[in-house]
Design an enzyme around this catalytic site. Structure first.
Site, PDB file in Angstrom:
ATOM      1  N   THR A  62       0.886  -1.163   0.000  1.00  0.00           N
ATOM      2  CA  THR A  62       0.000   0.000   0.000  1.00  0.00           C
ATOM      3  C   THR A  62       0.910   1.195   0.000  1.00  0.00           C
ATOM      4  OG1 THR A  62      -1.550  -1.186   1.396  1.00  0.00           O
ATOM      5  CG2 THR A  62      -1.758   1.206   1.386  1.00  0.00           C
ATOM      6  N   GLY A  83      -9.323  -4.596   2.271  1.00  0.00           N
ATOM      7  CA  GLY A  83      -8.207  -4.705   3.201  1.00  0.00           C
ATOM      8  C   GLY A  83      -8.347  -3.660   4.293  1.00  0.00           C
ATOM      9  N   ASP A  84      -7.238  -3.379   4.975  1.00  0.00           N
ATOM     10  CA  ASP A  84      -7.281  -2.390   6.058  1.00  0.00           C
ATOM     11  C   ASP A  84      -7.108  -0.964   5.557  1.00  0.00           C
ATOM     12  OD1 ASP A  84      -4.631  -2.892   5.274  1.00  0.00           O
ATOM     13  OD2 ASP A  84      -3.827  -2.567   7.282  1.00  0.00           O
ATOM     14  N   GLY A 107      -3.430  -6.750   6.075  1.00  0.00           N
ATOM     15  CA  GLY A 107      -4.605  -6.067   6.608  1.00  0.00           C
ATOM     16  C   GLY A 107      -5.493  -6.998   7.410  1.00  0.00           C
TER      17      GLY A 107
HETATM   18  N1  ASP Z   1      -2.620  -3.737   3.816  1.00  0.00           N
HETATM   19  C1  ASP Z   1      -3.087  -3.905   2.466  1.00  0.00           C
HETATM   20  C2  ASP Z   1      -4.240  -4.840   2.420  1.00  0.00           C
HETATM   21  O1  ASP Z   1      -4.397  -5.663   3.310  1.00  0.00           O
HETATM   22  C3  ASP Z   1      -2.066  -4.407   1.522  1.00  0.00           C
HETATM   23  C4  ASP Z   1      -0.665  -4.043   1.858  1.00  0.00           C
HETATM   24  O2  ASP Z   1      -0.378  -2.990   2.353  1.00  0.00           O
HETATM   25  O3  ASP Z   1       0.221  -4.851   1.630  1.00  0.00           O
HETATM   26  O4  ASP Z   1      -4.947  -4.786   1.435  1.00  0.00           O
END
Ligand code: ASP
Length: 308
Positions: free
Chosen positions: A166, A196-197, A220
């Site tokens: 991200t 996702g988060d 996430g």
């Molecule tokens: N955190 C993000 C998600 O879960 C992806 C990432 O940052 O790698 O979609």
């Protein structure tokens, strides 16, 4: 003190945001302008046009924006055909009584706000997606695709080479306003509709100008279970130092025993001008961009690694 912290993928837009902050620009506006460049850069293989599609080969973007002075939030999830989505999240914050829009509703709102319907699937992403999917499917499944159950595939298809990332920007502007902006295409080959988060306030991002801000990248599925970003900012409100607040969040992540468990990267700043980036359990070296107004130029630094 003006400052900006972002992860390594921020390189196409970091200088843009620094320049806008230097000129006295508002934090969220400056960060959204920088992230828009990251989202359009095909060489960034985790965000925007260069990112990875879901299991059906469709791009679905997530983004979030938070103003730590008002605690206003705008977020969008699983948005098709739209760039830049962090700007769309900002539009949600400015023009709707809601905090979050997803899918077709988010796309409809994008059209109302003048966003073009974009071609967002990079030809190379399409090629890699199909090659990867073919490896996991029988000949019968390939012939029937996409009218097959996808859930069994989602347990086997995670690709360690191209999993997730991200872009996160955390900044403090001339009026000491602290804000955070996130944008991602989410996990490669995720189940359609998966959020996702990155668009979830409290999990992927949180800001309060009185105390600081936090934003997470990587898994996430863990930070959503621990409300990691909000925990860090709340701990600082309760008197924890930045380092102790992050340690508390890492301890909570490490207590998880079930579900999908992997690495998390925590980016955080406090209102006193400190910052820290912690790599919890990611095998690769994690780097990040940092600038504050005492520095002539931004620096690419290495995150502190923690393995429990
Ligand atoms: N955190 C993000 C998600 O879960 C992806 C990432 O940052 O790698 O979609």
């Amino acid at each position: 003190m003006k400052m900006l912290l972002a992860n390594a993928e921020a390189w196409p837009g970091f200088d843009t945001t620094v320049e806008l902050l230097r000129q006295g620009g508002a934090g969220i506006d400056s960060m959204v302008s920088g992230i828009a460049k990251v989202e359009r850069e095909a060489k960034v293989r985790s965000v925007g046009y260069g990112g990875w599609p879901n299991m059906l080969g469709e791009m679905e973007f997530d983004a979030g924006v938070m103003d730590g002075t008002t605690r206003d939030v705008g977020a969008v999830g699983a948005v098709p055909a739209t760039l830049p989505v962090s700007a769309l999240a900002h539009e949600v914050m400015k023009h709707l009584p809601h905090v979050m829009l997803t899918g077709a509703g988010a796309r409809r709102f994008a059209s109302e706000r003048g966003f073009a319907v974009d071609e967002v699937l990079h030809p190379d992403s399409k090629r890699v997606w199909w090659e990867r999917l073919q490896k996991e499917m029988s000949a019968e499944q390939q012939a029937a695709f996409p009218d097959i159950p996808l859930a069994p595939l989602s347990n086997t298809i995670t690709d360690p080479e191209r999993v997730r990332d991200t872009t996160v920007f955390l900044g403090r502007d001339a009026s000491n306003g602290i804000g955070v902006v996130t944008s991602t295409s989410g996990w490669a080959w995720k189940y359609p509709g998966r959020l996702g988060d990155s668009p979830i306030p409290g999990a992927g991002f949180y800001a309060d100008s009185r105390y600081g801000a936090a934003a997470c990248t990587h898994t996430g599925e863990m930070t959503m279970r621990c409300s990691t970003s909000r925990s860090i900012v709340l701990a600082m409100r309760l008197g924890y130092t930045l380092a102790d607040a992050i340690k508390l969040a890492v301890d909570e992540l490490s207590e998880l025993r079930t579900g999908f468990l992997a690495g998390v990267v925590i980016h955080a700043i406090d209102a006193k001008g400190n910052h820290q980036v912690v790599n919890y359990r990611c095998d690769e070296e994690i780097r990040y961009w940092y600038w504050d107004e005492r520095m002539a130029a931004p620096e690419l630094r290495v995150a502190t690694a923690v393995k429990l």
